[in-house]
Design a protein around this motif. Structure first.
Motif, short mmCIF file in Angstrom:
data_model
loop_
_atom_site.label_atom_id
_atom_site.label_comp_id
_atom_site.label_asym_id
_atom_site.label_seq_id
_atom_site.Cartn_x
_atom_site.Cartn_y
_atom_site.Cartn_z
N LEU A 15 0.81 -1.21 0.00
CA LEU A 15 0.00 0.00 0.00
C LEU A 15 0.85 1.25 0.00
O LEU A 15 0.36 2.34 -0.30
CB LEU A 15 -0.93 0.00 1.22
N ALA A 16 2.10 1.13 0.36
CA ALA A 16 2.96 2.32 0.40
C ALA A 16 3.06 2.94 -0.97
O ALA A 16 3.15 2.24 -1.97
CB ALA A 16 4.35 1.96 0.93
N LEU A 17 3.07 4.29 -1.00
CA LEU A 17 3.14 4.98 -2.28
C LEU A 17 4.55 4.99 -2.84
O LEU A 17 4.76 5.00 -4.04
CB LEU A 17 2.63 6.40 -2.13
N ALA A 18 5.54 5.01 -1.98
CA ALA A 18 6.91 4.96 -2.47
C ALA A 18 7.31 3.50 -2.64
O ALA A 18 6.89 2.64 -1.88
CB ALA A 18 7.87 5.64 -1.47
N PRO A 36 8.76 5.91 -10.69
CA PRO A 36 7.92 6.39 -11.80
C PRO A 36 6.43 6.20 -11.57
O PRO A 36 5.62 6.85 -12.22
CB PRO A 36 8.42 5.55 -12.98
N ASP A 37 6.06 5.33 -10.64
CA ASP A 37 4.64 5.07 -10.39
C ASP A 37 4.06 5.90 -9.26
O ASP A 37 2.86 5.83 -9.00
CB ASP A 37 4.43 3.58 -10.07
N PHE A 38 4.90 6.67 -8.59
CA PHE A 38 4.39 7.40 -7.41
C PHE A 38 3.23 8.32 -7.75
O PHE A 38 2.18 8.28 -7.12
CB PHE A 38 5.52 8.21 -6.76
N GLU A 39 3.40 9.19 -8.73
CA GLU A 39 2.37 10.17 -9.06
C GLU A 39 1.08 9.48 -9.49
O GLU A 39 -0.02 9.85 -9.04
CB GLU A 39 2.87 11.09 -10.17
N LEU A 42 -0.58 7.86 -6.40
CA LEU A 42 -1.16 8.84 -5.48
C LEU A 42 -2.46 9.40 -6.04
O LEU A 42 -3.47 9.48 -5.34
CB LEU A 42 -0.16 9.97 -5.22
N GLN A 43 -2.46 9.79 -7.30
CA GLN A 43 -3.69 10.32 -7.88
C GLN A 43 -4.79 9.27 -7.91
O GLN A 43 -5.96 9.59 -7.66
CB GLN A 43 -3.43 10.84 -9.30
N GLN A 44 -4.43 8.01 -8.15
CA GLN A 44 -5.46 6.97 -8.15
C GLN A 44 -6.05 6.78 -6.77
O GLN A 44 -7.27 6.57 -6.63
CB GLN A 44 -4.86 5.65 -8.65
N LYS A 45 -5.22 6.85 -5.75
CA LYS A 45 -5.74 6.74 -4.38
C LYS A 45 -6.70 7.89 -4.07
O LYS A 45 -7.72 7.70 -3.40
CB LYS A 45 -4.59 6.71 -3.38
N LEU A 46 -6.38 9.08 -4.55
CA LEU A 46 -7.27 10.22 -4.33
C LEU A 46 -8.57 10.05 -5.10
O LEU A 46 -9.66 10.34 -4.59
CB LEU A 46 -6.56 11.51 -4.76
N LEU A 47 -8.50 9.51 -6.31
CA LEU A 47 -9.71 9.29 -7.11
C LEU A 47 -10.59 8.19 -6.53
O LEU A 47 -11.82 8.27 -6.59
CB LEU A 47 -9.33 8.93 -8.55
N SER A 65 4.13 16.15 -11.95
CA SER A 65 4.04 16.90 -13.20
C SER A 65 2.67 17.53 -13.41
O SER A 65 2.52 18.37 -14.31
CB SER A 65 4.35 15.98 -14.39
N ARG A 66 1.68 17.15 -12.60
CA ARG A 66 0.34 17.68 -12.81
C ARG A 66 -0.39 17.83 -11.49
O ARG A 66 0.02 17.29 -10.46
CB ARG A 66 -0.46 16.78 -13.74
N SER A 67 -1.47 18.58 -11.50
CA SER A 67 -2.25 18.83 -10.29
C SER A 67 -2.84 17.53 -9.74
O SER A 67 -3.19 16.61 -10.50
CB SER A 67 -3.40 19.80 -10.58
N LEU A 68 -3.00 17.51 -8.42
CA LEU A 68 -3.73 16.45 -7.75
C LEU A 68 -5.15 16.94 -7.46
O LEU A 68 -5.37 18.14 -7.29
CB LEU A 68 -3.04 16.07 -6.44
#
Length: 413
Positions: A15-18, A36-39, A42-47, A65-68
């Motif tokens: 489950l860790a993001l890093a 390379p999968d961190f961003e 993280l965005q998928q967990k927020l979605l 590289s982009r907004s969360l």
């Protein structure tokens, strides 16, 4: 073979993001975590977040590289500390903010946003938001190209911002707009155009903060042509020191007219109490009370009929003033002669609603004096006003937030 397969499955299920696989997370020469999968993760967990979820972001410096964005209600986002979990947007290529939140009952704590293209953290149109021990910073110092706002709740009911740090915002470090029932406490705002700003908001307590090295320290503003007016703000027990930074706000923005060296500013707002603060060494004035007519905006343009451009019922009492007023610049420089070579601690532009018997500008602050700058007379007949020894009939009450918002699990170890 079986052992390798089990290890691989363990990595997939982590489950860790890093990344914790292949010998653990790695860092590059700039200190960024290489994952390379961190961003994406993280965005998928927020979605995918659901009410009650806690999204933990481990220690590390991560390039995004982009907004969360987060839309779910009842979510908490936690890092390992504002100097340990760092989300860097220095290479941001899309999105207007670092993070945009539109879900109710939101808490974010113990992490940092750095070098966002626009606002660092925006929370829009929700109820019950907590920002705790969050750092928002533009690491290259004060530049007009920096994002406008650091921590930015707007149209929010029930707001708590505490223990946070904001540096380098080209508008306001901590900005609460068009909101109600607000506590901003124990934060540090440094090197912004406006350190802390309460704008078109009502029922706010701003206390225990340090505002230093900004253009203006703490601002309480009402701007025209917005859906709601603001009133009833208490500014107390703050340190507002040496806010003398050059103004690097974008031309035409509300804060672009703030003179360097402004401690606490009240503009076109009503029922504001400024008390028990340490305010010193702000070179224009330690406290400025002004109307819309002396902001430098185009006052010939139409404003909403409901908008009140005058400050009314402003109470300044029991503050500890020292220094300041020694280098106001511009049209205020000749006024120093009225008070022994420096402007008094409280400067009022002199514009008052002609429909009222009195604007209720009250100063009960020891030896502190108020300078009426005679804005209506084009600043030709400024004078020390000795008629302002007054007090409101009743004092504003303490702001209360839902108990669940004020519970702090404590700093991460």
């Amino acid at each position: 073979m079986m052992a390798n397969r089990i290890a691989l499955l363990g990595c997939v299920a982590a489950l860790a993001l890093a990344s914790g696989c292949s010998g653990g997370p790695k860092t590059d020469a700039q200190g960024f975590v290489i994952d390379p999968d961190f961003e994406k993760n993280l965005q998928q967990k927020l979605l995918d977040a659901k009410p009650g979820d806690v999204i933990d972001i481990p220690a590390g410096k991560y390039a995004l590289s982009r907004s969360l964005s987060l839309t779910a209600n009842g979510v908490t986002v936690k890092g390992a500390g504002m100097d340990k979990t760092i989300l860097s947007f220095a290479k941001q290529t899309s999105g207007a903010e670092g993070m945009l939140v539109t879900g109710d009952d939101f808490t974010i704590q113990d992490l940092a946003f750095e070098d966002t293209k626009g606002d660092a953290l925006k929370i829009n149109g929700v109820k019950n938001s907590v920002i705790r021990r969050v750092r928002a910073e533009w690491t290259g110092g004060g530049k007009t190209s920096n994002g406008a706002y650091g921590l930015y709740p707007v149209q929010v009911t029930n707001v708590l911002i505490e223990g946070s740090v904001v540096k380098g915002a080209s508008d306001a470090g901590i900005y609460v707009g068009q909101s109600s029932n607000i506590i901003v406490r124990d934060n540090r705002a440094e090197g912004n155009v406006a350190g802390i700003e309460i704008e078109n908001s009502s029922h706010a307590d701003v206390y225990g903060n340090t505002a230093t090295g900004n253009t203006g320290g703490i601002l309480v503003f009402n701007m025209p042509n917005l859906p709601v007016p603001g009133s009833k703000t208490r500014v107390y027990r703050n340190n507002v020191v040496a806010n003398n930074h050059a103004n690097f706000g974008a031309k035409g923005s509300a804060v672009s007219s703030v003179p360097p060296g402004s401690g606490v500013i009240v503009n076109s707002n009503d029922e504001v109490e400024i008390f028990d603060n340490d305010v010193k060494d702000n070179k224009t004035a330690n406290v400025i009370i002004s109307s819309y007519y002396s902001t430098g905006f185009d006052t010939t343009r139409g404003i909403a009929a409901a908008y009140d451009p005058f400050p009314e019922n402003i109470y300044v009492a029991g503050n500890r003033f020292s220094g300041g007023g020694d280098d106001p610049g511009g049209r205020f420089t000749p006024m120093k002669a009225l008070a022994g070579g420096r402007l008094p601690d409280v400067l009022w532009d002199g514009f008052a609603n002609p429909k009222l018997r009195t604007p209720g500008i009250c100063v009960q602050n020891g030896d502190a004096k108020l300078l009426n700058a005679d804005g209506p007379g084009k600043f030709a007949h400024a004078k020390i006003d000795t008629s302002v020894n007054c007090a409101p009939a009743t004092r504003l009450p303490e702001i209360k937030l839902p108990e669940a918002m004020t519970k702090d699990s404590g700093k991460p170890s």
